[in-house]
Motif scaffolding. Structure first.
Motif, PDB file in Angstrom:
ATOM      1  N   LYS A 157       0.853  -1.187   0.000  1.00 25.22           N
ATOM      2  CA  LYS A 157       0.000   0.000   0.000  1.00 25.22           C
ATOM      3  C   LYS A 157       0.889   1.237   0.000  1.00 25.22           C
ATOM      4  O   LYS A 157       1.920   1.274   0.644  1.00 25.22           O
ATOM      5  N   ALA A 158       0.471   2.261  -0.736  1.00 28.81           N
ATOM      6  CA  ALA A 158       1.271   3.478  -0.893  1.00 28.81           C
ATOM      7  C   ALA A 158       1.683   4.069   0.444  1.00 28.81           C
ATOM      8  O   ALA A 158       2.788   4.572   0.599  1.00 28.81           O
ATOM      9  N   SER A 159       0.844   3.979   1.442  1.00 33.45           N
ATOM     10  CA  SER A 159       1.164   4.566   2.743  1.00 33.45           C
ATOM     11  C   SER A 159       2.156   3.722   3.537  1.00 33.45           C
ATOM     12  O   SER A 159       2.635   4.150   4.572  1.00 33.45           O
ATOM     13  N   ARG A 160       2.482   2.518   3.061  1.00 30.26           N
ATOM     14  CA  ARG A 160       3.356   1.604   3.800  1.00 30.26           C
ATOM     15  C   ARG A 160       4.762   1.508   3.246  1.00 30.26           C
ATOM     16  O   ARG A 160       5.561   0.737   3.737  1.00 30.26           O
ATOM     17  N   HIS A 161       5.098   2.247   2.210  1.00 30.48           N
ATOM     18  CA  HIS A 161       6.452   2.182   1.652  1.00 30.48           C
ATOM     19  C   HIS A 161       7.455   2.664   2.697  1.00 30.48           C
ATOM     20  O   HIS A 161       7.334   3.760   3.212  1.00 30.48           O
ATOM     21  N   GLU A 162       8.440   1.833   3.008  1.00 30.37           N
ATOM     22  CA  GLU A 162       9.495   2.240   3.928  1.00 30.37           C
ATOM     23  C   GLU A 162      10.620   2.949   3.191  1.00 30.37           C
ATOM     24  O   GLU A 162      11.284   3.808   3.734  1.00 30.37           O
ATOM     25  N   TYR A 163      10.842   2.540   1.947  1.00 30.76           N
ATOM     26  CA  TYR A 163      11.922   3.119   1.156  1.00 30.76           C
ATOM     27  C   TYR A 163      11.603   2.874  -0.307  1.00 30.76           C
ATOM     28  O   TYR A 163      11.093   1.820  -0.669  1.00 30.76           O
ATOM     29  N   THR A 164      11.913   3.820  -1.138  1.00 28.53           N
ATOM     30  CA  THR A 164      11.738   3.664  -2.581  1.00 28.53           C
ATOM     31  C   THR A 164      13.031   4.086  -3.258  1.00 28.53           C
ATOM     32  O   THR A 164      13.508   5.195  -3.050  1.00 28.53           O
ATOM     33  N   ALA A 165      13.604   3.184  -4.039  1.00 26.97           N
ATOM     34  CA  ALA A 165      14.797   3.497  -4.823  1.00 26.97           C
ATOM     35  C   ALA A 165      14.357   3.930  -6.210  1.00 26.97           C
ATOM     36  O   ALA A 165      13.309   3.500  -6.701  1.00 26.97           O
ATOM     37  N   SER A 166      15.165   4.755  -6.840  1.00 26.08           N
ATOM     38  CA  SER A 166      14.822   5.262  -8.163  1.00 26.08           C
ATOM     39  C   SER A 166      16.056   5.271  -9.049  1.00 26.08           C
ATOM     40  O   SER A 166      17.138   5.676  -8.623  1.00 26.08           O
ATOM     41  N   ALA A 167      15.883   4.799 -10.271  1.00 25.81           N
ATOM     42  CA  ALA A 167      16.948   4.862 -11.269  1.00 25.81           C
ATOM     43  C   ALA A 167      16.306   5.212 -12.598  1.00 25.81           C
ATOM     44  O   ALA A 167      15.164   4.824 -12.874  1.00 25.81           O
ATOM     45  N   THR A 168      17.031   5.930 -13.431  1.00 19.53           N
ATOM     46  CA  THR A 168      16.521   6.364 -14.725  1.00 19.53           C
ATOM     47  C   THR A 168      17.473   5.893 -15.820  1.00 19.53           C
ATOM     48  O   THR A 168      18.667   6.190 -15.773  1.00 19.53           O
ATOM     49  N   ALA A 169      16.945   5.139 -16.774  1.00 17.18           N
ATOM     50  CA  ALA A 169      17.741   4.695 -17.925  1.00 17.18           C
ATOM     51  C   ALA A 169      17.590   5.725 -19.034  1.00 17.18           C
ATOM     52  O   ALA A 169      16.489   6.211 -19.300  1.00 17.18           O
ATOM     53  N   ASN A 170      18.703   6.075 -19.677  1.00 20.82           N
ATOM     54  CA  ASN A 170      18.717   7.082 -20.726  1.00 20.82           C
ATOM     55  C   ASN A 170      19.473   6.586 -21.950  1.00 20.82           C
ATOM     56  O   ASN A 170      20.386   5.780 -21.839  1.00 20.82           O
ATOM     57  N   LYS A 171      19.121   7.093 -23.084  1.00 19.21           N
ATOM     58  CA  LYS A 171      19.920   7.034 -24.308  1.00 19.21           C
ATOM     59  C   LYS A 171      20.407   5.646 -24.693  1.00 19.21           C
ATOM     60  O   LYS A 171      21.586   5.338 -24.600  1.00 19.21           O
ATOM     61  N   GLY A 172      19.520   4.785 -25.088  1.00 18.72           N
ATOM     62  CA  GLY A 172      19.973   3.547 -25.705  1.00 18.72           C
ATOM     63  C   GLY A 172      19.839   2.286 -24.884  1.00 18.72           C
ATOM     64  O   GLY A 172      20.360   1.254 -25.286  1.00 18.72           O
ATOM     65  N   GLY A 173      19.166   2.298 -23.756  1.00 17.56           N
ATOM     66  CA  GLY A 173      18.991   1.068 -22.988  1.00 17.56           C
ATOM     67  C   GLY A 173      20.307   0.431 -22.608  1.00 17.56           C
ATOM     68  O   GLY A 173      21.115   1.021 -21.905  1.00 17.56           O
TER      69      GLY A 173
END
Length: 180
Positions: A32-48
């Motif tokens: 549930k959205a209210s239960r996230h303890e941590y969220t990691a984020s990464a963005t892929a760019n330019k060519g996979g």
């Protein structure tokens, strides 16, 4: 030193083999959205596979890390950068070792024994026997646990049950795609 290997094949219609060879069936789960303890984020760019990935850090000031990617030589690339399989292996190994340490500590292993633990994750990718339109890949994982002696197989099995990567691979995760 015992060695426990775990193989999980992703394309097995909801079933994978665990440490003890037990097949597990479970529907994908959702946090549930209210239960996230941590969220990691990464963005892929330019060519996979031939581009870059930026790991987005929430630290103050932002400390983003850029990783240059390239397909491995075995897949026709130059092999000069990291690839998704290496990054997956690194994340899974770190996560599994965290779970392994917790389970080994609960089983009464000493700090000296915990220091000797290590986990190697080998991620292999290749064509499957069942391909649609000549395309398709299967992911095979081999988790090698080193540094466990007596009771090691039970500890490794408990860590497999605790590790979020293992649970996601064995039980599935709910995936949502949004366009922004």
């Amino acid at each position: 030193m015992s060695r426990v290997a775990l193989r999980a094949s992703i394309l097995q219609t909801g079933a994978t083999r665990g440490v003890m060879g037990v097949r597990t069936y479970m529907l994908p789960t959702e946090i549930k959205a209210s239960r996230h303890e941590y969220t990691a984020s990464a963005t892929a760019n330019k060519g996979g596979r031939a581009g870059t990935v930026v790991i987005n850090h929430d630290a103050q000031p932002p400390l983003n890390t850029t990783i240059n990617l390239s397909a491995p030589k075995e897949m026709g690339g130059p092999g000069t950068g990291s690839n998704p399989e290496q990054l997956f292996s690194a994340g899974y190994a770190a996560c599994y070792l965290t779970a392994l340490n917790a389970c080994a500590k609960s089983a009464g292993k000493t700090p000296e024994q915990l220091e000797k633990l290590s986990v190697e994750v080998k991620t292999s990718i290749g064509p499957t026997d069942v391909q649609k339109d000549g395309k398709g890949y299967a992911l095979v994982l081999e988790v090698i646990v080193k540094g466990l002696d007596e009771g090691g197989e039970e500890i490794a099995h408990a860590a497999h049950q605790m590790c979020p990567y293992s649970r996601a691979l064995n039980h599935g995760v709910k995936s949502t795609t949004t366009i922004s």
